[in-house]
Motif scaffolding. Structure first.
Motif, mmCIF file in Angstrom:
data_model
loop_
_atom_site.group_PDB
_atom_site.id
_atom_site.type_symbol
_atom_site.label_atom_id
_atom_site.label_comp_id
_atom_site.label_asym_id
_atom_site.label_seq_id
_atom_site.Cartn_x
_atom_site.Cartn_y
_atom_site.Cartn_z
ATOM 1 N N GLU A 1 -9.414 -1.272 2.556
ATOM 2 C CA GLU A 1 -10.826 -1.680 2.467
ATOM 3 C C GLU A 1 -11.165 -2.097 1.028
ATOM 4 N N GLU A 2 -10.708 -1.306 0.076
ATOM 5 C CA GLU A 2 -10.986 -1.648 -1.335
ATOM 6 C C GLU A 2 -10.353 -2.988 -1.698
ATOM 7 N N PHE B 1 0.859 -1.186 0.000
ATOM 8 C CA PHE B 1 0.000 0.000 0.000
ATOM 9 C C PHE B 1 0.892 1.231 0.000
ATOM 10 N N LYS B 2 0.565 2.180 -0.848
ATOM 11 C CA LYS B 2 1.357 3.405 -0.917
ATOM 12 C C LYS B 2 1.324 4.088 0.451
ATOM 13 N N LEU C 1 -6.251 -11.286 -9.465
ATOM 14 C CA LEU C 1 -5.032 -10.745 -8.852
ATOM 15 C C LEU C 1 -5.357 -9.369 -8.277
ATOM 16 N N VAL C 2 -5.061 -9.185 -6.998
ATOM 17 C CA VAL C 2 -5.346 -7.899 -6.359
ATOM 18 C C VAL C 2 -4.014 -7.236 -6.017
ATOM 19 N N LYS D 1 -12.258 -6.360 -2.813
ATOM 20 C CA LYS D 1 -11.987 -6.950 -4.131
ATOM 21 C C LYS D 1 -11.661 -8.447 -3.995
ATOM 22 N N VAL D 2 -10.895 -8.786 -2.959
ATOM 23 C CA VAL D 2 -10.564 -10.207 -2.750
ATOM 24 C C VAL D 2 -11.855 -10.994 -2.503
ATOM 25 N N LYS D 3 -12.717 -10.462 -1.634
ATOM 26 C CA LYS D 3 -13.931 -11.201 -1.254
ATOM 27 C C LYS D 3 -14.896 -11.363 -2.426
#
Ligand code: B12
Ligand code: SF4
Length: 461
Positions: A52-53, A11-12, A43-44, A57-59
């Motif tokens: 949170e995003e 994460f940035k 792929l995330v 996205k994974v879920k």
């Protein structure tokens, strides 16, 4: 069909002044191999997402298996994220440089740790999961069996790199990467690797995944991938090999193939100073190389010896000038505060680095990564700093507070962090001073500055 989501947990940071952002090539390779075996993959890449995003996205993909990349700077994030997703999948897998070096510490959270190259191992893990078989037959993994850690037999390296499918770049947010670079530099760039392995044994370097045996892809195979990157709209390619110029035949082959196809693409690469000469530099320039980066590390032969770098200051100077004369931009990486350094050697490095005609200059503090000779030395001699912001020395995270020089001294050294950051700031000022004032003016105003700050440095604790 099994559903697998691969996660790159970078994460940035909030206060971020680092410039490099690269998509996770390793996960791209694994995604491509899984696809080839009819596994459903997502792929995330968290680089441009909030936590949170990323979790959402994974879920959304409803994976049965979640596979994480992890390394020295991502241990905590990969573990925290995996724990929050525990109930959303059946199997948590991890791979990458640090899990390869230290698999047991990852087994606290993950069910399977893939050690080394992951393309074949991950396919076999997914196939075992689908068949309901146990993992005892999968080479190159460490896994939990009734709460007990089991080590499978090791897996050999991929011998013919040309047989690997290209990384699945459609999973990367190419538009976001392009925007990131265009905003900063006016051009976009994406990585690829042409080789795996490095035969050297630098004291501070951790290269557990690809080992010491140097393996190369054919020039045709490499340039096919270059064309794919160009087709995605990138202006430049970054050869992210540990050392692109290690094998002269390989460099010449790739350059000739780029020229033969008439490809007009800029590229950049990492090089060792002892593999650079006039002929190679000229070939690279003709084939579109814009910038070459050297790991020079120190401005004194004594410290280069401590680092087991197997290069000399004179070789470094020559390589920089040879590359510049061929029309290449040159970047270089240096380290200050190495165990065994003195005030004089740090100042020598600062003077040497800022006196070179470099287009990019980077300084870092030594990061003792587990598995390296440097790590063992630091562990037995002074130990690590544990302060909750920057890790325990066995893992490291980007500092969370704002800082102009974003480095963290992770161990009890002969220098304070403040003193080393002062040296880095001084080096950057001298570098930019020379670059923008020109040598003549710099000699008038810059040299007194150097003398004054040399004395200030020596007085600091
Ligand atoms: C490009 C690069 C970067 C880029 C971006 C990283 C990226 N997006 O991958 C930049 C420049 C930003 C970077 C920064 C840093 N990097 Co870096 N980087 C690299 C480099 C040169 C290439 C990475 C790459 O593309 N490799 C090629 C792919 C194919 O290999 P791979 O990612 O390892 O993937 C394979 C396996 O690991 C495995 N695998 C990987 N993930 C998974 C997941 C699963 C589920 C499975 C099953 C398998 C698996 O399978 C893959 C295919 O075989 C590597 C050196 C190297 N040879 O890998 C160093 C390396 C990864 N970096 C390293 C370090 C230390 C750093 C920094 C901490 C340096 C610093 N002091 O600031 C920072 C950290 C930045 C941050 N905030 O996190 C170390 C990590 C050491 C360790 N033991 O953890 C390496 C190994 C360099 C070294 N030799 O010391 N880096
Ligand atoms: S620093 Fe470069 S040359 Fe040295 S061992 Fe690591 S990859 Fe090889």
């Amino acid at each position: 069909m099994v559903r697998v989501t691969l996660v790159y947990p970078f994460f940035k940071p909030m206060y971020d002044n680092s410039i490099f952002r690269f998509p996770p090539l390793g996960l791209g390779y694994i995604a491509a191999s899984l696809r080839k075996h009819d596994v459903e993959v997502d792929l995330v890449d968290c680089t441009f997402l909030t936590r949170e995003e990323a979790i959402a996205k994974v879920k959304r993909f409803k994976p049965q298996i979640i596979g994480f990349y992890s390394m020295f700077s991502m241990k905590k994030t990969s573990m925290d994220m995996a724990l929050s997703l525990r109930k959303d999948c059946d199997l948590l897998v991890v791979g990458g440089p640090l899990p390869t070096l230290d698999p047991l510490s990852y087994l606290d959270v993950f069910d399977v740790v893939v050690v080394g190259e992951g393309e074949e191992a991950m396919v076999e893990v997914a196939e075992c999961y689908e068949k309901g078989a146990d993992f005892s037959g999968v080479q190159g993994i460490v896994y939990k069996d009734n709460g007990e850690a089991k080590f499978a037999s090791p897996r050999g390296f991929v011998e013919d790199l040309d047989l690997l499918p290209f990384p699945s770049r459609d999973f990367f947010d190419n538009e976001a990467y392009k925007r990131h670079y265009v905003k900063r530099f006016g051009y976009s760039i994406s990585p690829l690797i042409t080789s795996r392995g490095c035969p050297f044994s630098c004291d501070f370097c951790s290269r557990p995944v690809f080992g010491q045996r140097f393996r190369v892809r054919s020039a045709v195979n490499v340039v096919d991938e270059v064309e794919e990157i160009v087709g995605l709209g990138y202006d430049r390619v970054w050869f992210a090999d540990d050392c692109f110029t290690l094998n002269r035949e390989q460099v010449v082959g790739v350059c000739d193939e780029v020229v033969r196809r008439g490809l007009r693409v800029g590229w950049e690469c990492l090089s060792r100073v002892d593999t650079m000469n006039r002929e190679v530099a000229a070939k690279m320039r003709v084939a579109g190389c814009v910038r070459v980066f050297f790991g020079i590390e120190s401005g004194t032969d004594r410290v280069l010896g401590l680092m087991r770098k197997q290069i000399t200051v004179e070789q470094a100077r020559k390589a920089v000038y040879v590359a510049k004369e061929a029309g290449l931009q040159v970047g270089a990486f240096f380290i200050v505060g190495y165990p065994g350094e003195s005030d004089e050697s740090v100042l020598g490095t600062v003077r040497f680095a800022s006196g070179l005609p470099l287009d990019y200059l980077s300084f870092t503090l030594p990061y003792p990564i587990p598995g390296t000779a440097l790590f063992e030395r630091v562990k037995n001699d002074g130990g690590f700093v544990v302060d909750g912001n920057g890790g325990s020395g066995e893992d490291w995270e980007e500092p969370k507070n704002w800082s102009l020089i974003r480095h963290k001294l992770l161990y009890h050294a002969g220098f304070s962090e403040r003193k080393l950051k002062f040296a880095i700031g001084k080096a950057q000022m001298q570098h930019y001073g020379r670059k923008y004032l020109g040598n003549k003016t710099y000699d008038v105003v810059g040299l007194p500055f150097e003398r004054l700050t040399d004395s200030a440095f020596k007085l600091m604790h």
